[in-house]
Design a protein around this motif. Sequence first.
Motif, PDB file in Angstrom:
ATOM      1  N   ARG A   1       5.614   1.051  -5.200  1.00 12.53           N
ATOM      2  CA  ARG A   1       6.512   2.107  -4.711  1.00 12.53           C
ATOM      3  C   ARG A   1       5.776   3.430  -4.560  1.00 12.53           C
ATOM      4  NH1 ARG A   1      10.537   4.440  -9.003  1.00 12.53           N
ATOM      5  NH2 ARG A   1       8.536   5.399  -9.562  1.00 12.53           N
ATOM      6  N   ASP A   2       5.001   3.814  -5.588  1.00 13.72           N
ATOM      7  CA  ASP A   2       4.344   5.120  -5.567  1.00 13.72           C
ATOM      8  C   ASP A   2       3.133   5.147  -4.644  1.00 13.72           C
ATOM      9  OD1 ASP A   2       6.236   6.138  -7.247  1.00 13.72           O
ATOM     10  OD2 ASP A   2       4.916   6.439  -8.966  1.00 13.72           O
ATOM     11  N   THR A   3       2.400   4.045  -4.537  1.00 13.07           N
ATOM     12  CA  THR A   3       1.294   4.016  -3.578  1.00 13.07           C
ATOM     13  C   THR A   3       1.842   4.055  -2.156  1.00 13.07           C
ATOM     14  OG1 THR A   3       1.241   1.599  -3.871  1.00 13.07           O
ATOM     15  CG2 THR A   3      -0.440   2.892  -5.020  1.00 13.07           C
ATOM     16  N   ASN A   4       2.936   3.377  -1.916  1.00 12.29           N
ATOM     17  CA  ASN A   4       3.557   3.424  -0.594  1.00 12.29           C
ATOM     18  C   ASN A   4       4.004   4.842  -0.269  1.00 12.29           C
ATOM     19  OD1 ASN A   4       4.756   2.009   1.798  1.00 12.29           O
ATOM     20  ND2 ASN A   4       6.642   2.778   0.919  1.00 12.29           N
ATOM     21  N   ARG A   5       4.494   5.540  -1.272  1.00 11.26           N
ATOM     22  CA  ARG A   5       4.921   6.932  -1.080  1.00 11.26           C
ATOM     23  C   ARG A   5       3.741   7.808  -0.671  1.00 11.26           C
ATOM     24  NH1 ARG A   5       3.675  12.276  -2.522  1.00 11.26           N
ATOM     25  NH2 ARG A   5       5.577  13.507  -2.428  1.00 11.26           N
TER      26      ARG A   5
ATOM     27  N   VAL B   1      -5.934   4.147  -1.703  1.00 17.00           N
ATOM     28  CA  VAL B   1      -4.505   3.954  -1.960  1.00 17.00           C
ATOM     29  C   VAL B   1      -4.024   2.677  -1.277  1.00 17.00           C
ATOM     30  CG1 VAL B   1      -2.215   4.984  -1.815  1.00 17.00           C
ATOM     31  CG2 VAL B   1      -4.195   6.444  -2.208  1.00 17.00           C
ATOM     32  N   THR B   2      -4.562   2.361  -0.102  1.00 17.96           N
ATOM     33  CA  THR B   2      -4.215   1.105   0.561  1.00 17.96           C
ATOM     34  C   THR B   2      -4.625  -0.086  -0.300  1.00 17.96           C
ATOM     35  OG1 THR B   2      -4.442   2.094   2.755  1.00 17.96           O
ATOM     36  CG2 THR B   2      -4.575  -0.299   2.624  1.00 17.96           C
ATOM     37  N   MET B   3      -5.817  -0.029  -0.873  1.00 18.49           N
ATOM     38  CA  MET B   3      -6.269  -1.107  -1.756  1.00 18.49           C
ATOM     39  C   MET B   3      -5.352  -1.247  -2.964  1.00 18.49           C
ATOM     40  SD  MET B   3      -9.725  -1.441  -4.042  1.00 18.49           S
ATOM     41  CE  MET B   3      -9.070  -0.213  -5.182  1.00 18.49           C
ATOM     42  N   MET B   4      -5.009  -0.122  -3.604  1.00 19.72           N
ATOM     43  CA  MET B   4      -4.143  -0.179  -4.768  1.00 19.72           C
ATOM     44  C   MET B   4      -2.760  -0.710  -4.407  1.00 19.72           C
ATOM     45  SD  MET B   4      -5.674   0.621  -7.566  1.00 19.72           S
ATOM     46  CE  MET B   4      -4.219   0.837  -8.596  1.00 19.72           C
ATOM     47  N   HIS B   5      -2.242  -0.286  -3.258  1.00 15.26           N
ATOM     48  CA  HIS B   5      -0.940  -0.778  -2.820  1.00 15.26           C
ATOM     49  C   HIS B   5      -0.997  -2.285  -2.583  1.00 15.26           C
ATOM     50  CE1 HIS B   5       3.017  -0.714  -1.004  1.00 15.26           C
ATOM     51  NE2 HIS B   5       2.526  -1.348   0.045  1.00 15.26           N
ATOM     52  N   THR B   6      -2.051  -2.743  -1.945  1.00 16.96           N
ATOM     53  CA  THR B   6      -2.207  -4.168  -1.680  1.00 16.96           C
ATOM     54  C   THR B   6      -2.266  -4.967  -2.970  1.00 16.96           C
ATOM     55  OG1 THR B   6      -3.399  -3.668   0.365  1.00 16.96           O
ATOM     56  CG2 THR B   6      -3.656  -5.884  -0.540  1.00 16.96           C
ATOM     57  N   ARG B   7      -3.015  -4.473  -3.936  1.00 18.27           N
ATOM     58  CA  ARG B   7      -3.115  -5.180  -5.214  1.00 18.27           C
ATOM     59  C   ARG B   7      -1.769  -5.190  -5.941  1.00 18.27           C
ATOM     60  NH1 ARG B   7      -7.588  -7.095  -7.006  1.00 18.27           N
ATOM     61  NH2 ARG B   7      -9.607  -6.572  -6.092  1.00 18.27           N
ATOM     62  N   ALA B   8      -1.034  -4.095  -5.861  1.00 15.83           N
ATOM     63  CA  ALA B   8       0.265  -4.046  -6.527  1.00 15.83           C
ATOM     64  C   ALA B   8       1.260  -5.002  -5.897  1.00 15.83           C
ATOM     65  CB  ALA B   8       0.808  -2.619  -6.487  1.00 15.83           C
ATOM     66  N   VAL B   9       1.172  -5.184  -4.583  1.00 14.83           N
ATOM     67  CA  VAL B   9       2.070  -6.107  -3.896  1.00 14.83           C
ATOM     68  C   VAL B   9       1.651  -7.552  -4.117  1.00 14.83           C
ATOM     69  CG1 VAL B   9       2.872  -6.876  -1.623  1.00 14.83           C
ATOM     70  CG2 VAL B   9       2.782  -4.432  -2.148  1.00 14.83           C
ATOM     71  N   ALA B  10       0.354  -7.844  -3.995  1.00 20.82           N
ATOM     72  CA  ALA B  10      -0.114  -9.226  -3.991  1.00 20.82           C
ATOM     73  C   ALA B  10      -0.281  -9.816  -5.382  1.00 20.82           C
ATOM     74  CB  ALA B  10      -1.426  -9.325  -3.222  1.00 20.82           C
TER      75      ALA B  10
ATOM     76  N   GLY C   1      -3.384  -5.335   3.981  1.00 23.45           N
ATOM     77  CA  GLY C   1      -4.194  -4.270   3.406  1.00 23.45           C
ATOM     78  C   GLY C   1      -5.552  -4.156   4.090  1.00 23.45           C
ATOM     79  N   ILE C   2      -6.168  -5.289   4.379  1.00 25.38           N
ATOM     80  CA  ILE C   2      -7.459  -5.279   5.073  1.00 25.38           C
ATOM     81  C   ILE C   2      -7.317  -4.627   6.444  1.00 25.38           C
ATOM     82  CG2 ILE C   2      -9.154  -6.792   6.188  1.00 25.38           C
ATOM     83  CD1 ILE C   2      -8.794  -8.691   3.770  1.00 25.38           C
ATOM     84  N   ARG C   3      -6.264  -4.988   7.163  1.00 27.36           N
ATOM     85  CA  ARG C   3      -6.049  -4.383   8.483  1.00 27.36           C
ATOM     86  C   ARG C   3      -5.841  -2.879   8.362  1.00 27.36           C
ATOM     87  NH1 ARG C   3      -2.804  -8.991   9.167  1.00 27.36           N
ATOM     88  NH2 ARG C   3      -0.916  -7.757   8.849  1.00 27.36           N
ATOM     89  N   GLY C   4      -5.141  -2.447   7.306  1.00 28.22           N
ATOM     90  CA  GLY C   4      -4.908  -1.024   7.124  1.00 28.22           C
ATOM     91  C   GLY C   4      -6.200  -0.252   6.925  1.00 28.22           C
ATOM     92  N   ILE C   5      -7.117  -0.792   6.137  1.00 32.64           N
ATOM     93  CA  ILE C   5      -8.394  -0.105   5.920  1.00 32.64           C
ATOM     94  C   ILE C   5      -9.260  -0.177   7.166  1.00 32.64           C
ATOM     95  CG2 ILE C   5     -10.498  -0.064   4.534  1.00 32.64           C
ATOM     96  CD1 ILE C   5      -8.856  -1.085   2.179  1.00 32.64           C
TER      97      ILE C   5
END
Length: 263
Positions: free
Chosen positions: A117-121, A149-158, A177-181
């Motif tokens: 939630r917070d990384t997405n924010r 932050v994209t990496m952290m968000h990806t890890r939190a989701v996956a 997440g890879i596409r985002g980076i």
Amino acid sequence: MSRDISEILDGWDFEPGDVQVRIVAGEDGRDKIQLRLELGLLQMELDGRPDGKRPEGRESWLDYYRDVQQAHDAAHLESSPFRLDAIACERLLREGIQYYHRYLSFWRLQRYELCARDTNRNLRLFRFVRAYARTEEEKRRFDQWRPYVTMMHTRAVATPLVEIGLLDAALKAIEAGIRGIETFLRDYQQADNADQCQELTQLREWREEVAASVVKRLPPREPGPTPEPSNPVDLLRRELAEAVADERYEDAARLRDEIQRLA
């Protein structure tokens, strides 16, 4: 009442290199997060802005400036669009750092849904600043953190998806997440330096690990829908992981509380 925090820190020694965090009951009846620092601690709310403040009556400065931007652009269709000034950028940056401390704490506590939630924010914060900051320098001041932050968000989701065996869904989250980076690198003409991006390398390596687990999984899954788990807690864990993947963070937090109640 004494303002000395020595008693609060007693028995909770600082350990360099370790993220030390705990949840405590607040005097207002709400739980608080405490993050240990070398010279004290940070205390944060679990919801809303981490310091509990409501700037200009909004949940955050990001919400306030987004409302201002929408009102300005609606009233000035034929004139210059809204732009963030230096004061606004400074407020947004300091606020983003608050959310950084909190999502790092959530990660350490394995509260993956709240970390997501917070990384997405903060990713939304970066998009807003890219769209409305006055200068490229101001944009990069925020956007330089997008890969991390994209990496952290990806890890939190996956991560919760991997933990309960929903590997196909985890792979989709990692791929996103890879596409985002990769998009970040293209935005700054750095695609040729992708191998030097630590966050991208980590996600690519994780993707290979998860993909290998899918291949090795025995027995092979029969065609058709995935069987529903029979254990109520396992069912809730699956619903929790799916809620995180769908970015339904309020549902995920509710499911997490229900799992803790039943476990």
